[in-house]
Design a protein around this motif. Structure first.
Motif: not given
Length: 227
Positions: A76-83
């Motif tokens: 994705l082109r965003g900010y992925e966090s906290y898996p």
């Protein structure tokens, strides 16, 4: 397991045995920042967020493999966090922010023939979702969010019915919710009395109690596992 910064400024994931044999082993070697590591329930995989490509995405790494090759789960082109892993280890959940819109996604990591696709289940584009957490029995998801207000509240999603419940209804910021190991209580931090303090409540939001009262910032609560 922890994240650590090299002399060149990169942030990587490390693993270390408990002392006296506490030698650190570097698990990632990326140009960029790796953070938010999370163990799979079987202890064989680590999921984490990384700036190894354009934007921040979610990756997994085999702990037992001699190779440091990463498996990219999102592009994705965003900010992925906290898996976070599901209790049975078949899915990953993470928060995503793209163009100032926030969602929470599920990834089915059992799909071996194609790259898993993200499935949104919390899709209020005006909300700001953060730190989603599975209940120990896998039936609920706990998260913090800003919904139609400047304050951040703690919410509970029932995965069977799709219904959400606001547990805190505060004019302050409530964040970083964490389940007790038996799933009956929730700890979180809140600024409702000024500085950030820790609070405890039942899983349905009742019996709210303040745990810390000093003027310092108390955040990021975590439960001790059952022995």
């Amino acid at each position: 397991m922890y994240k650590g910064q090299d002399l060149d400024g990169d942030m990587d994931i490390y693993m270390m045995d408990v002392p006296p044999n506490g030698e650190a082993r570097k698990l990632t070697h990326n140009v960029g920042w790796d953070s938010m590591p999370a163990w799979s329930p079987d202890g064989k995989w680590i999921a984490f967020a990384s700036y190894a490509s354009l934007g921040q995405n979610i990756y997994i790494l085999s702990v037992d493999s001699d190779s440091d090759a990463l498996v990219a789960l999102t592009e994705l082109r965003g900010y992925e966090s906290y898996p976070m892993w599901s209790p049975d280890g078949t899915e990953l959940m993470f928060a995503s922010e793209i163009d100032f819109s926030s969602q929470v996604y599920l990834l089915d990591i059992q799909q071996t023939d194609v790259r898993p696709s993200a499935i949104p289940f919390l899709n209020d584009y005006q909300a700001r979702y953060s730190m989603p957490r599975w209940s120990p029995d896998g039936r609920f998801i706990l998260y913090s969010a800003r919904v139609n207000s400047l304050a951040q509240d703690i919410f509970l999603l029932n995965l069977n019915t799709g219904q959400t419940q606001n547990l805190t209804h505060s004019l302050a910021n409530d964040d970083a919710p964490s389940w007790s190991p038996d799933g009956t209580r929730i700890v979180f931090w809140s600024t409702r009395e000024g500085s950030a303090d820790l609070y405890l409540m039942n899983a349905d939001g009742d019996d709210l109690r303040r745990l810390t009262t000093h003027s310092a910032e108390d955040v990021s609560p975590a439960w001790r596992p059952h022995q």
